[in-house]
Write a protein that holds these residues in place. Structure first.
Motif, PDB file in Angstrom:
ATOM      1  N   TRP A 174     100.757  82.324  97.482  1.00 46.71           N
ATOM      2  CA  TRP A 174      99.837  81.802  96.470  1.00 46.71           C
ATOM      3  C   TRP A 174      99.320  80.427  96.852  1.00 46.71           C
ATOM      4  O   TRP A 174      98.120  80.129  96.700  1.00 46.71           O
ATOM      5  N   LYS A 183      92.827  67.004  97.554  1.00 46.19           N
ATOM      6  CA  LYS A 183      93.938  67.869  97.165  1.00 46.19           C
ATOM      7  C   LYS A 183      95.176  67.005  96.944  1.00 46.19           C
ATOM      8  O   LYS A 183      95.523  66.173  97.783  1.00 46.19           O
ATOM      9  N   HIS A 203      91.744  68.462  93.126  1.00 43.14           N
ATOM     10  CA  HIS A 203      92.385  69.765  92.952  1.00 43.14           C
ATOM     11  C   HIS A 203      93.877  69.490  93.003  1.00 43.14           C
ATOM     12  O   HIS A 203      94.410  69.080  94.043  1.00 43.14           O
ATOM     13  N   SER A 229      93.281  77.127 100.254  1.00 41.99           N
ATOM     14  CA  SER A 229      92.186  77.563 101.122  1.00 41.99           C
ATOM     15  C   SER A 229      90.882  77.788 100.368  1.00 41.99           C
ATOM     16  O   SER A 229      89.810  77.812 100.976  1.00 41.99           O
ATOM     17  N   THR A 230      90.956  77.943  99.048  1.00 44.97           N
ATOM     18  CA  THR A 230      89.754  78.287  98.280  1.00 44.97           C
ATOM     19  C   THR A 230      89.156  77.118  97.512  1.00 44.97           C
ATOM     20  O   THR A 230      88.034  77.227  97.010  1.00 44.97           O
ATOM     21  N   THR A 231      89.855  76.014  97.402  1.00 47.17           N
ATOM     22  CA  THR A 231      89.297  74.888  96.648  1.00 47.17           C
ATOM     23  C   THR A 231      88.241  74.155  97.472  1.00 47.17           C
ATOM     24  O   THR A 231      88.352  74.046  98.696  1.00 47.17           O
ATOM     25  N   ASN A 232      87.221  73.655  96.778  1.00 47.82           N
ATOM     26  CA  ASN A 232      86.183  72.852  97.432  1.00 47.82           C
ATOM     27  C   ASN A 232      86.139  71.434  96.894  1.00 47.82           C
ATOM     28  O   ASN A 232      85.182  70.702  97.127  1.00 47.82           O
ATOM     29  N   GLU A 257      98.939  79.078  99.844  1.00 46.19           N
ATOM     30  CA  GLU A 257      97.948  79.162 100.915  1.00 46.19           C
ATOM     31  C   GLU A 257      96.586  79.581 100.365  1.00 46.19           C
ATOM     32  O   GLU A 257      95.547  79.026 100.740  1.00 46.19           O
ATOM     33  N   ALA A 258      96.592  80.569  99.481  1.00 45.14           N
ATOM     34  CA  ALA A 258      95.329  81.016  98.889  1.00 45.14           C
ATOM     35  C   ALA A 258      94.713  79.921  98.028  1.00 45.14           C
ATOM     36  O   ALA A 258      93.495  79.699  98.038  1.00 45.14           O
ATOM     37  N   ASP A 259      95.554  79.222  97.279  1.00 42.83           N
ATOM     38  CA  ASP A 259      95.069  78.164  96.389  1.00 42.83           C
ATOM     39  C   ASP A 259      94.416  77.042  97.172  1.00 42.83           C
ATOM     40  O   ASP A 259      93.317  76.586  96.834  1.00 42.83           O
TER      41      ASP A 259
END
Length: 442
Positions: free
Chosen positions: A303, A316, A279, A309-312, A305-307
């Protein structure tokens, strides 16, 4: 030495420069499939090389050989099922078309959008871009570009991203490169040896010197990397020199990037995408950085933080131009990066951060809250790759206990990852390895 690196070293030997179309060109080498399989097996056995569905694309014309095509086709924003292909012609027409398929019959076609760009000396470029969708993952496609009903170039190819998160990915990194210098060409020539074994290219900013103007992107970027960019998608980040022309408008007009930033004015200035186990998050340290406010809820940090926090995805990687750590004797890290970005990177345990701005190579030991740590503890490895072609800067060596390695040299990175291991080698302008590192999570 881990088996991963023994095999990688055996598969990617040091090259001796020899004449092959350029006085600095090195002989190409490909990694045998068996070596790749062993390399992956050494990471724990859960990963596997993605089985690319190859296409029969035939021969293509040499870049620069078509007078009507001053900007050779280049691939952008490749995903598992889509891509953007762009090309530029001097023909005065609004009719552009991309034909594509699994062979040279090019069974599919899509009309292209066009915008006019001034590229200096009174020349106007008709820049076409065609968006493809409904492609198959991890599949090679042939393509042909046309304008005013006539073929300009064919036999070109690219491949989509794999769907599996345990597939392998191979990438190159360059930064502070678009200077038009001899070292830029020498680094480029070494990168060409990875043409057949690279999935994507990342840049750490300052793509076009000295002011990121339209003519500088044409002359110092697209005319220098046509062979690479025609096959491999480039995902750049904005540098301060790119920002110098109309707040990076030429950069935004020349690249076609993911548009997933929340603010419309920030679209393509920062973005994220997935490729196999990676990611990748690309930030803007020049414009959006200075728009960060604690009272806001949709700026770049919100943005980010949201990006993250949601990747699996297993790995990274975050890329931006101005670094949060540096041993340049004449300047300190950007204070806003240190105050606003670094805490988020540590919070979400980002293992690798790539920056430029400093015209040298520098890698730090993993850092957490200003102290040396391990990757498993949440330590962030910060790496500066700013030696792509611009004049070099001095670097302090041996005085910072967090510094793992540094060198004042023109270079690029060649990296790879599967779901267990993320590794890279720093290669100088002669093809010699100057540094290597490996991060593991299995």
């Amino acid at each position: 030495m881990p088996l991963f690196w023994i095999l990688w070293k055996a598969a990617v030997p040091r090259f001796d420069a020899e004449a092959a179309g350029s006085p600095f060109r090195a002989a190409r080498s490909a990694i045998p499939g068996a070596v790749i399989a062993l390399l992956i097996a050494s990471c724990g056995g859960t990963s596997r090389p993605a089985e690319l569905k190859a296409a029969e694309c035939g021969d293509s014309a040499a870049p620069g050989s078509v007078a009507a095509l001053p900007r050779w086709p280049y691939v952008q924003w490749v995903t598992e099922t889509g891509a953007v292909v762009a090309w530029g012609t001097g023909i005065d027409t609004k009719q552009g078309q991309l034909r594509y398929g699994r062979d040279t019959s090019y069974v599919s076609a899509v009309d292209a959008d066009v915008k006019l760009l001034s590229i200096g000396e009174g020349s106007t470029l008709h820049l076409f871009s065609a968006s493809l969708s409904d492609l198959e993952p991890n599949t090679e496609y042939c393509y042909q570009v046309r304008a005013a009903g006539a073929e300009l170039a064919g036999g070109l190819k690219f491949h989509t991203a794999p769907k599996e998160m345990n597939a392998t990915v191979r990438f190159l990194v360059m930064g502070d490169y678009g200077s038009g210098s001899l070292p830029q060409v020498m680094v480029r020539d070494q990168m060409l040896d990875y043409l057949d074994r690279t999935d994507l290219i990342l840049t750490t900013g300052d793509n076009a010197y000295s002011a990121g103007a339209y003519v500088e992107f044409q002359k110092k970027v697209f005319e220098i990397y046509p062979s690479l960019f025609a096959r491999i998608p480039v995902f750049p980040s904005i540098g301060n020199h790119d920002f110098a022309s109309s707040a990076a408008q030429p950069y935004l007009d020349n690249f076609f990037l993911p548009e997933n930033a929340w603010r419309e004015t920030d679209r393509e200035r920062y973005y994220s995408f997935d490729w196999g186990p990676l990611h990748v998050t690309v930030l803007d340290s020049e414009y959006a950085l200075y728009g960060i406010r604690d009272e806001e809820t949709d700026d770049m940090v919100d943005w980010l933080e949201a990006d993250l926090s949601t990747t699996n995805r297993p790995w990274k990687i975050v890329t931006f131009h101005q670094p949060g750590h540096t041993n340049n004797p004449k300047r300190s890290p950007n204070p806003i990066v240190v105050l606003k970005i670094v805490p988020v990177l540590e919070k979400f345990r980002v293992p690798l951060v790539l920056s430029g701005h400093e015209h040298f190579y520098e890698r730090f030991h993993p850092i957490l809250k200003g102290q040396r740590a391990t990757t498993s503890e949440g330590g962030v490895t910060y790496l500066t790759s700013g030696g792509g072609g611009a004049s070099l800067y001095d670097i302090n060596l041996g005085t910072d206990p967090l510094q793992a390695f540094g060198m004042k040299i023109h270079h690029f990175l060649a990296g790879g990852a599967d779901d267990c291991t993320l590794s890279a080698r720093a290669i100088d302008f002669t093809g010699q390895e100057i540094d290597r590192f490996s991060l593991t999570r299995c």
